[in-house]
Write a protein that holds these residues in place. Structure first.
Motif, PDB file in Angstrom:
ATOM      1  N   LEU A  89      95.215  65.432  85.262  1.00 58.62           N
ATOM      2  CA  LEU A  89      93.932  65.168  85.911  1.00 58.62           C
ATOM      3  C   LEU A  89      92.786  65.303  84.925  1.00 58.62           C
ATOM      4  N   LEU A  90      91.813  64.403  85.037  1.00 58.53           N
ATOM      5  CA  LEU A  90      90.560  64.549  84.293  1.00 58.53           C
ATOM      6  C   LEU A  90      89.501  65.001  85.282  1.00 58.53           C
ATOM      7  N   LEU A  91      88.828  66.084  84.955  1.00 56.35           N
ATOM      8  CA  LEU A  91      87.777  66.639  85.804  1.00 56.35           C
ATOM      9  C   LEU A  91      86.446  66.479  85.088  1.00 56.35           C
TER      10      LEU A  91
ATOM     11  N   LYS B 235      84.358  65.484  80.304  1.00 56.95           N
ATOM     12  CA  LYS B 235      85.612  65.606  81.044  1.00 56.95           C
ATOM     13  C   LYS B 235      86.536  66.654  80.434  1.00 56.95           C
ATOM     14  N   LYS B 236      87.318  67.296  81.317  1.00 56.57           N
ATOM     15  CA  LYS B 236      88.322  68.280  80.917  1.00 56.57           C
ATOM     16  C   LYS B 236      89.675  67.804  81.430  1.00 56.57           C
ATOM     17  N   LEU B 237      90.718  68.044  80.638  1.00 52.98           N
ATOM     18  CA  LEU B 237      92.069  67.656  81.027  1.00 52.98           C
ATOM     19  C   LEU B 237      92.787  68.840  81.654  1.00 52.98           C
TER      20      LEU B 237
ATOM     21  N   ILE C 221      98.981  75.664  91.167  1.00 54.12           N
ATOM     22  CA  ILE C 221      98.837  76.182  89.811  1.00 54.12           C
ATOM     23  C   ILE C 221      98.318  75.077  88.907  1.00 54.12           C
ATOM     24  N   SER C 222      97.366  75.424  88.037  1.00 53.16           N
ATOM     25  CA  SER C 222      96.855  74.436  87.087  1.00 53.16           C
ATOM     26  C   SER C 222      96.632  75.083  85.725  1.00 53.16           C
ATOM     27  N   PHE C 223      96.629  74.228  84.722  1.00 56.20           N
ATOM     28  CA  PHE C 223      96.314  74.626  83.353  1.00 56.20           C
ATOM     29  C   PHE C 223      95.345  73.606  82.786  1.00 56.20           C
ATOM     30  N   ARG C 224      94.428  74.092  81.952  1.00 63.55           N
ATOM     31  CA  ARG C 224      93.420  73.244  81.310  1.00 63.55           C
ATOM     32  C   ARG C 224      93.730  73.179  79.824  1.00 63.55           C
ATOM     33  N   TYR C 225      93.537  72.002  79.238  1.00 67.48           N
ATOM     34  CA  TYR C 225      93.760  71.877  77.806  1.00 67.48           C
ATOM     35  C   TYR C 225      92.501  72.345  77.081  1.00 67.48           C
ATOM     36  N   ASP C 226      92.653  73.370  76.242  1.00 63.04           N
ATOM     37  CA  ASP C 226      91.553  73.900  75.444  1.00 63.04           C
ATOM     38  C   ASP C 226      91.615  73.217  74.081  1.00 63.04           C
ATOM     39  N   ALA C 227      90.681  72.310  73.831  1.00 63.13           N
ATOM     40  CA  ALA C 227      90.695  71.531  72.586  1.00 63.13           C
ATOM     41  C   ALA C 227      90.439  72.406  71.364  1.00 63.13           C
ATOM     42  N   ASN C 228      89.675  73.475  71.503  1.00 58.92           N
ATOM     43  CA  ASN C 228      89.403  74.361  70.368  1.00 58.92           C
ATOM     44  C   ASN C 228      90.661  75.104  69.931  1.00 58.92           C
TER      45      ASN C 228
ATOM     46  N   PHE D 290      93.673  61.024  75.402  1.00 57.66           N
ATOM     47  CA  PHE D 290      92.484  61.860  75.610  1.00 57.66           C
ATOM     48  C   PHE D 290      92.437  63.033  74.631  1.00 57.66           C
ATOM     49  N   ILE D 291      93.591  63.701  74.405  1.00 54.63           N
ATOM     50  CA  ILE D 291      93.593  64.859  73.502  1.00 54.63           C
ATOM     51  C   ILE D 291      93.940  64.480  72.063  1.00 54.63           C
ATOM     52  N   GLY D 292      94.404  63.255  71.863  1.00 56.88           N
ATOM     53  CA  GLY D 292      94.678  62.783  70.516  1.00 56.88           C
ATOM     54  C   GLY D 292      95.979  63.278  69.914  1.00 56.88           C
ATOM     55  N   LYS D 293      96.925  63.662  70.765  1.00 53.90           N
ATOM     56  CA  LYS D 293      98.236  64.085  70.278  1.00 53.90           C
ATOM     57  C   LYS D 293      99.250  64.008  71.405  1.00 53.90           C
TER      58      LYS D 293
END
Length: 95
Positions: free
Chosen positions: A4-6, A11-13, A22-29, A79-82
């Motif tokens: 999901l994109l929020l 936007k956050k993935l 249950i959800s998890f967010r991708y932390d780009a840092n 979106f995250i480039g990998k």
């Protein structure tokens, strides 16, 4: 599992189980998945934390409801480039 994109402009993935529990967010840092907390749920119900408890405006606030769009795994990878290792991602839900 859903990707999901929020967000509206920024936007956050997220990944989320099929029951929206249950959800998890991708932390780009950090380049890793972190717990998503209640962010998706809060957006779905328009939760406004700035309103006092008992206020009729605490839920259903349109200004607190950002777009949530389901995307494919391939779109998430772009979106995250990998690439995303789904085996590792699925292990997050087993914890």
């Amino acid at each position: 599992m859903k990707y999901l994109l929020l967000g509206d402009d920024y936007k956050k993935l997220f990944i989320e189980d099929d029951k929206q529990f249950i959800s998890f967010r991708y932390d780009a840092n950090k380049e890793q998945w972190v717990p998503g907390g209640t962010e998706l749920f809060d957006n779905r119900v328009g939760f406004d934390a700035s309103e006092p408890e008992g206020s009729p405006y605490r839920f259903g606030s349109l200004s607190c409801m950002k777009d949530i769009v389901e995307i494919t795994k391939e779109d998430a990878e772009i979106f995250i480039g990998k690439s995303i290792d789904e085996k590792k991602v699925l292990q997050l839900f087993d914890c």
